[in-house]
Design a protein around this motif. Sequence first.
Motif, PDB file in Angstrom:
ATOM      1  N   ALA A  75       0.835  -1.217   0.000  1.00 35.23           N
ATOM      2  CA  ALA A  75       0.000   0.000   0.000  1.00 35.23           C
ATOM      3  C   ALA A  75       0.864   1.261   0.000  1.00 35.23           C
ATOM      4  CB  ALA A  75      -0.959  -0.005   1.182  1.00 35.23           C
ATOM      5  N   GLY A  76       1.930   1.205  -0.794  1.00 37.74           N
ATOM      6  CA  GLY A  76       2.801   2.362  -0.943  1.00 37.74           C
ATOM      7  C   GLY A  76       3.849   2.538   0.142  1.00 37.74           C
ATOM      8  N   VAL A  77       3.898   1.611   1.109  1.00 36.40           N
ATOM      9  CA  VAL A  77       4.847   1.706   2.227  1.00 36.40           C
ATOM     10  C   VAL A  77       5.950   0.667   2.043  1.00 36.40           C
ATOM     11  CG1 VAL A  77       5.143   1.505   4.726  1.00 36.40           C
ATOM     12  CG2 VAL A  77       3.063   2.556   3.805  1.00 36.40           C
ATOM     13  N   GLU A  78       7.205   1.126   1.969  1.00 34.57           N
ATOM     14  CA  GLU A  78       8.359   0.219   1.894  1.00 34.57           C
ATOM     15  C   GLU A  78       8.616  -0.325   3.296  1.00 34.57           C
ATOM     16  OE1 GLU A  78      10.813  -2.180   1.463  1.00 34.57           O
ATOM     17  OE2 GLU A  78      11.046  -1.126  -0.458  1.00 34.57           O
ATOM     18  N   LEU A  79       8.542  -1.658   3.440  1.00 36.97           N
ATOM     19  CA  LEU A  79       8.609  -2.255   4.777  1.00 36.97           C
ATOM     20  C   LEU A  79      10.022  -2.573   5.252  1.00 36.97           C
ATOM     21  CD1 LEU A  79       5.435  -4.505   4.723  1.00 36.97           C
ATOM     22  CD2 LEU A  79       5.805  -2.379   5.965  1.00 36.97           C
ATOM     23  N   LYS A  80      10.996  -2.465   4.364  1.00 34.95           N
ATOM     24  CA  LYS A  80      12.369  -2.653   4.836  1.00 34.95           C
ATOM     25  C   LYS A  80      12.826  -1.338   5.456  1.00 34.95           C
ATOM     26  CE  LYS A  80      16.825  -4.597   3.642  1.00 34.95           C
ATOM     27  NZ  LYS A  80      17.670  -5.197   2.587  1.00 34.95           N
ATOM     28  N   GLY A  81      13.074  -1.351   6.746  1.00 37.37           N
ATOM     29  CA  GLY A  81      13.489  -0.134   7.444  1.00 37.37           C
ATOM     30  C   GLY A  81      12.347   0.839   7.687  1.00 37.37           C
ATOM     31  N   VAL A  82      11.095   0.345   7.698  1.00 40.05           N
ATOM     32  CA  VAL A  82       9.932   1.209   7.867  1.00 40.05           C
ATOM     33  C   VAL A  82       9.923   1.858   9.258  1.00 40.05           C
ATOM     34  CG1 VAL A  82       8.394  -0.636   8.720  1.00 40.05           C
ATOM     35  CG2 VAL A  82       7.425   1.338   7.525  1.00 40.05           C
ATOM     36  N   THR A  83       9.473   3.107   9.312  1.00 45.48           N
ATOM     37  CA  THR A  83       9.359   3.794  10.610  1.00 45.48           C
ATOM     38  C   THR A  83       8.095   3.302  11.327  1.00 45.48           C
ATOM     39  OG1 THR A  83       8.071   5.619   9.689  1.00 45.48           O
ATOM     40  CG2 THR A  83      10.471   5.866   9.694  1.00 45.48           C
ATOM     41  N   LYS A  84       8.069   3.493  12.642  1.00 50.05           N
ATOM     42  CA  LYS A  84       6.916   3.050  13.436  1.00 50.05           C
ATOM     43  C   LYS A  84       5.650   3.791  13.024  1.00 50.05           C
ATOM     44  CE  LYS A  84       5.514   2.001  18.154  1.00 50.05           C
ATOM     45  NZ  LYS A  84       5.886   2.042  19.582  1.00 50.05           N
ATOM     46  N   SER A  85       5.753   5.080  12.727  1.00 51.22           N
ATOM     47  CA  SER A  85       4.571   5.867  12.365  1.00 51.22           C
ATOM     48  C   SER A  85       3.981   5.399  11.035  1.00 51.22           C
ATOM     49  CB  SER A  85       4.910   7.356  12.309  1.00 51.22           C
ATOM     50  OG  SER A  85       5.896   7.602  11.317  1.00 51.22           O
ATOM     51  N   LYS A  86       4.843   5.095  10.062  1.00 50.14           N
ATOM     52  CA  LYS A  86       4.342   4.612   8.764  1.00 50.14           C
ATOM     53  C   LYS A  86       3.739   3.214   8.896  1.00 50.14           C
ATOM     54  CE  LYS A  86       6.583   7.206   5.128  1.00 50.14           C
ATOM     55  NZ  LYS A  86       7.278   7.120   3.834  1.00 50.14           N
ATOM     56  N   LEU A  87       4.346   2.391   9.749  1.00 45.48           N
ATOM     57  CA  LEU A  87       3.813   1.043   9.964  1.00 45.48           C
ATOM     58  C   LEU A  87       2.448   1.119  10.640  1.00 45.48           C
ATOM     59  CD1 LEU A  87       4.294  -1.967   9.688  1.00 45.48           C
ATOM     60  CD2 LEU A  87       5.497  -1.928  11.878  1.00 45.48           C
ATOM     61  N   ASN A  88       2.300   2.002  11.615  1.00 47.25           N
ATOM     62  CA  ASN A  88       1.004   2.173  12.283  1.00 47.25           C
ATOM     63  C   ASN A  88      -0.055   2.652  11.301  1.00 47.25           C
ATOM     64  OD1 ASN A  88       1.946   1.344  14.765  1.00 47.25           O
ATOM     65  ND2 ASN A  88       2.399   3.403  15.500  1.00 47.25           N
ATOM     66  N   LEU A  89       0.334   3.534  10.392  1.00 48.50           N
ATOM     67  CA  LEU A  89      -0.600   4.033   9.382  1.00 48.50           C
ATOM     68  C   LEU A  89      -1.054   2.899   8.458  1.00 48.50           C
ATOM     69  CD1 LEU A  89      -1.992   6.577   8.247  1.00 48.50           C
ATOM     70  CD2 LEU A  89      -0.024   6.880   6.737  1.00 48.50           C
ATOM     71  N   LEU A  90      -0.105   2.060   8.034  1.00 49.18           N
ATOM     72  CA  LEU A  90      -0.437   0.912   7.190  1.00 49.18           C
ATOM     73  C   LEU A  90      -1.419  -0.015   7.902  1.00 49.18           C
ATOM     74  CD1 LEU A  90      -0.029  -0.976   4.722  1.00 49.18           C
ATOM     75  CD2 LEU A  90       1.949  -1.932   5.915  1.00 49.18           C
ATOM     76  N   ARG A  91      -1.156  -0.276   9.174  1.00 50.38           N
ATOM     77  CA  ARG A  91      -2.000  -1.213   9.929  1.00 50.38           C
ATOM     78  C   ARG A  91      -3.403  -0.663  10.162  1.00 50.38           C
ATOM     79  NH1 ARG A  91       2.489  -3.632  14.217  1.00 50.38           N
ATOM     80  NH2 ARG A  91       3.559  -4.945  12.687  1.00 50.38           N
ATOM     81  N   LYS A  92      -3.545   0.643  10.167  1.00 51.17           N
ATOM     82  CA  LYS A  92      -4.878   1.249  10.301  1.00 51.17           C
ATOM     83  C   LYS A  92      -5.757   0.935   9.097  1.00 51.17           C
ATOM     84  CE  LYS A  92      -4.328   5.201  13.408  1.00 51.17           C
ATOM     85  NZ  LYS A  92      -4.419   6.666  13.541  1.00 51.17           N
ATOM     86  N   HIS A  93      -5.104   0.644   7.965  1.00 48.06           N
ATOM     87  CA  HIS A  93      -5.848   0.346   6.737  1.00 48.06           C
ATOM     88  C   HIS A  93      -5.835  -1.147   6.410  1.00 48.06           C
ATOM     89  CE1 HIS A  93      -6.324   4.597   5.896  1.00 48.06           C
ATOM     90  NE2 HIS A  93      -5.038   4.764   6.127  1.00 48.06           N
ATOM     91  N   THR A  94      -5.401  -1.964   7.398  1.00 46.92           N
ATOM     92  CA  THR A  94      -5.275  -3.405   7.191  1.00 46.92           C
ATOM     93  C   THR A  94      -6.132  -4.154   8.207  1.00 46.92           C
ATOM     94  OG1 THR A  94      -2.986  -3.096   6.457  1.00 46.92           O
ATOM     95  CG2 THR A  94      -3.634  -5.325   7.050  1.00 46.92           C
ATOM     96  N   GLY A  95      -6.865  -5.165   7.739  1.00 43.27           N
ATOM     97  CA  GLY A  95      -7.595  -6.056   8.636  1.00 43.27           C
ATOM     98  C   GLY A  95      -6.893  -7.400   8.667  1.00 43.27           C
ATOM     99  N   ILE A  96      -6.649  -7.922   9.875  1.00 44.51           N
ATOM    100  CA  ILE A  96      -5.896  -9.174  10.006  1.00 44.51           C
ATOM    101  C   ILE A  96      -6.737 -10.214  10.740  1.00 44.51           C
ATOM    102  CG2 ILE A  96      -3.746 -10.233  10.780  1.00 44.51           C
ATOM    103  CD1 ILE A  96      -2.564  -7.377  10.913  1.00 44.51           C
TER     104      ILE A  96
END
Length: 223
Positions: A65-86
């Motif tokens: 979803a446009g977020v590079e997960l290698k070396g991702v920051t905590k804020s960007k990861l939290n944003l990605l997870r807000k748009h993800t259902g697991i």
Amino acid sequence: MDKVIIADNLSLSYSKEETIINKVSFSINSGSFVFITGASGSGKSTLLKSLYGALKPVEGSLVVAGVELKGVTKSKLNLLRKHTGIVFQDYKLVKEWTIEKNIMLPLIISGYDKSVTQNQVDSLLKHVRLKHQAGKYPKELSGGEQQRVAMARALSHNPVLILADEPTGNLDDYSSQLIWNLLEGANEQLKSTVIVVTHHIPETMKVDYQHFHIEYGRINEVT
């Protein structure tokens, strides 16, 4: 068509001694329904973990979803997870919370107001046919009912991406079919990208889907 996931030369590992996923490249279009199969221990769940940042790439690139997960920051990861259902194999419900409050969790995190949250939860409880159980706690429900709660929680915030790890692995036929119907509905109505790790693709699927198979650390599309 937009790509919701792009993996390029991706390797995943839990230790230096063993590479689980070895230099794979693939992409998934936005709005797709995708199955990932493979033998036990082949790396299916490992790959799924990487898609929500629980396991970082050791080599290559993984963009979700446009977020590079290698070396991702905590804020960007939290944003990605807000748009993800697991949807986890073991449900991961909060045992001290009622069924209703468990489903509310992503909505609370996303900052929805109380009336929107309540309306969404009421609607989902009807969909998973557990309205009468709203005030109960996870331990008071069967495994099938708990998985239906987990499914409702994953759908509550209308996610862009839904990741499901063996969502019907230990369920009775009734609960299994309900879960598949909900996943198909999310894909067709919400246009969510749905990625499911499973040993068996159900014959009852009504939507078109992609199928990737993992073997010996490689991932191949089955056509």
